[in-house]
Write a protein that holds these residues in place. Sequence first.
Motif, mmCIF file in Angstrom:
data_model
loop_
_atom_site.group_PDB
_atom_site.id
_atom_site.type_symbol
_atom_site.label_atom_id
_atom_site.label_comp_id
_atom_site.label_asym_id
_atom_site.label_seq_id
_atom_site.Cartn_x
_atom_site.Cartn_y
_atom_site.Cartn_z
ATOM 1 N N VAL A 54 0.841 -1.204 0.000
ATOM 2 C CA VAL A 54 0.000 0.000 0.000
ATOM 3 C C VAL A 54 0.873 1.251 0.000
ATOM 4 O O VAL A 54 0.569 2.243 -0.678
ATOM 5 N N ALA A 55 1.972 1.226 0.742
ATOM 6 C CA ALA A 55 2.878 2.379 0.766
ATOM 7 C C ALA A 55 3.486 2.623 -0.611
ATOM 8 O O ALA A 55 3.576 3.768 -1.068
ATOM 9 N N VAL A 56 3.885 1.564 -1.302
ATOM 10 C CA VAL A 56 4.447 1.706 -2.649
ATOM 11 C C VAL A 56 3.389 2.270 -3.600
ATOM 12 O O VAL A 56 3.678 3.158 -4.411
ATOM 13 N N LEU A 57 2.164 1.766 -3.508
ATOM 14 C CA LEU A 57 1.097 2.291 -4.359
ATOM 15 C C LEU A 57 0.830 3.764 -4.063
ATOM 16 O O LEU A 57 0.572 4.559 -4.982
ATOM 17 N N GLY A 58 0.898 4.164 -2.800
ATOM 18 C CA GLY A 58 0.712 5.567 -2.447
ATOM 19 C C GLY A 58 1.794 6.446 -3.033
ATOM 20 O O GLY A 58 1.519 7.525 -3.566
ATOM 21 N N VAL A 59 3.043 5.996 -2.944
ATOM 22 C CA VAL A 59 4.151 6.766 -3.520
ATOM 23 C C VAL A 59 3.991 6.880 -5.031
ATOM 24 O O VAL A 59 4.188 7.956 -5.612
ATOM 25 N N MET A 60 3.610 5.798 -5.669
ATOM 26 C CA MET A 60 3.409 5.829 -7.121
ATOM 27 C C MET A 60 2.263 6.766 -7.501
ATOM 28 O O MET A 60 2.335 7.472 -8.501
ATOM 29 N N ALA A 61 1.209 6.792 -6.707
ATOM 30 C CA ALA A 61 0.089 7.687 -6.991
ATOM 31 C C ALA A 61 0.525 9.144 -6.889
ATOM 32 O O ALA A 61 0.134 9.982 -7.714
ATOM 33 N N VAL A 62 1.350 9.461 -5.910
ATOM 34 C CA VAL A 62 1.853 10.831 -5.774
ATOM 35 C C VAL A 62 2.724 11.190 -6.975
ATOM 36 O O VAL A 62 2.619 12.287 -7.540
ATOM 37 N N LEU A 63 3.584 10.268 -7.386
ATOM 38 C CA LEU A 63 4.445 10.525 -8.544
ATOM 39 C C LEU A 63 3.624 10.717 -9.819
ATOM 40 O O LEU A 63 3.929 11.588 -10.643
ATOM 41 N N VAL A 64 2.588 9.909 -9.984
ATOM 42 C CA VAL A 64 1.726 10.063 -11.159
ATOM 43 C C VAL A 64 1.023 11.417 -11.120
ATOM 44 O O VAL A 64 0.924 12.108 -12.141
ATOM 45 N N GLY A 65 0.567 11.837 -9.950
ATOM 46 C CA GLY A 65 -0.074 13.144 -9.820
ATOM 47 C C GLY A 65 0.862 14.278 -10.189
ATOM 48 O O GLY A 65 0.462 15.234 -10.870
ATOM 49 N N ILE A 66 2.116 14.180 -9.773
ATOM 50 C CA ILE A 66 3.106 15.206 -10.109
ATOM 51 C C ILE A 66 3.340 15.248 -11.615
ATOM 52 O O ILE A 66 3.397 16.322 -12.224
ATOM 53 N N GLU A 67 3.469 14.079 -12.237
ATOM 54 C CA GLU A 67 3.691 14.033 -13.687
ATOM 55 C C GLU A 67 2.482 14.557 -14.461
ATOM 56 O O GLU A 67 2.625 15.207 -15.491
ATOM 57 N N VAL A 68 1.282 14.252 -13.979
ATOM 58 C CA VAL A 68 0.076 14.748 -14.649
ATOM 59 C C VAL A 68 0.028 16.267 -14.578
ATOM 60 O O VAL A 68 -0.310 16.935 -15.559
ATOM 61 N N ARG A 69 0.379 16.822 -13.435
ATOM 62 C CA ARG A 69 0.407 18.285 -13.303
ATOM 63 C C ARG A 69 1.429 18.889 -14.263
ATOM 64 O O ARG A 69 1.168 19.890 -14.922
ATOM 65 N N ARG A 70 2.609 18.269 -14.349
ATOM 66 C CA ARG A 70 3.646 18.764 -15.259
ATOM 67 C C ARG A 70 3.197 18.647 -16.715
ATOM 68 O O ARG A 70 3.403 19.566 -17.525
ATOM 69 N N PHE A 71 2.563 17.535 -17.053
ATOM 70 C CA PHE A 71 2.084 17.330 -18.422
ATOM 71 C C PHE A 71 0.990 18.332 -18.779
ATOM 72 O O PHE A 71 0.988 18.887 -19.874
ATOM 73 N N SER A 72 0.075 18.580 -17.853
ATOM 74 C CA SER A 72 -1.001 19.539 -18.143
ATOM 75 C C SER A 72 -0.438 20.940 -18.311
ATOM 76 O O SER A 72 -0.924 21.716 -19.146
ATOM 77 N N ARG A 73 0.582 21.292 -17.544
ATOM 78 C CA ARG A 73 1.228 22.592 -17.714
ATOM 79 C C ARG A 73 1.881 22.683 -19.096
ATOM 80 O O ARG A 73 1.794 23.712 -19.770
ATOM 81 N N ALA A 74 2.529 21.600 -19.545
ATOM 82 C CA ALA A 74 3.166 21.590 -20.862
ATOM 83 C C ALA A 74 2.126 21.691 -21.968
ATOM 84 O O ALA A 74 2.338 22.393 -22.973
ATOM 85 N N VAL A 75 0.988 21.018 -21.805
ATOM 86 C CA VAL A 75 -0.081 21.107 -22.803
ATOM 87 C C VAL A 75 -0.635 22.525 -22.860
ATOM 88 O O VAL A 75 -0.890 23.070 -23.936
#
Length: 75
Positions: free
Chosen positions: A15-36
């Motif tokens: 569960v901890a690994v999944l939580g860390v991955m979810a945070v990383l995905v959220g950060i990348e989505v924010r970066r991608f939306s800014r680039a778009v």
Amino acid sequence: MFWPMFQLALAFVGVAVLGVMAVLVGIEVRRFSRAVGDGAERVSRAAEDLERAAAPLVTRSGGLHRGDGPPDERQ
């Protein structure tokens, strides 16, 4: 008693690994939306520049149409 505790620890780590991955995905989505958003803004500016650059050509053309209207109105 060892195996149930081991399974509980593995579940917690999973569960901890999944939580860390979810945070990383959220950060990348924010970066991608800014680039778009930046890309859309650049495309918009380029379209405005193209319209400004084409304005003198439109005025010089003397109102020529390239078959925009119905066939009976073409000259």
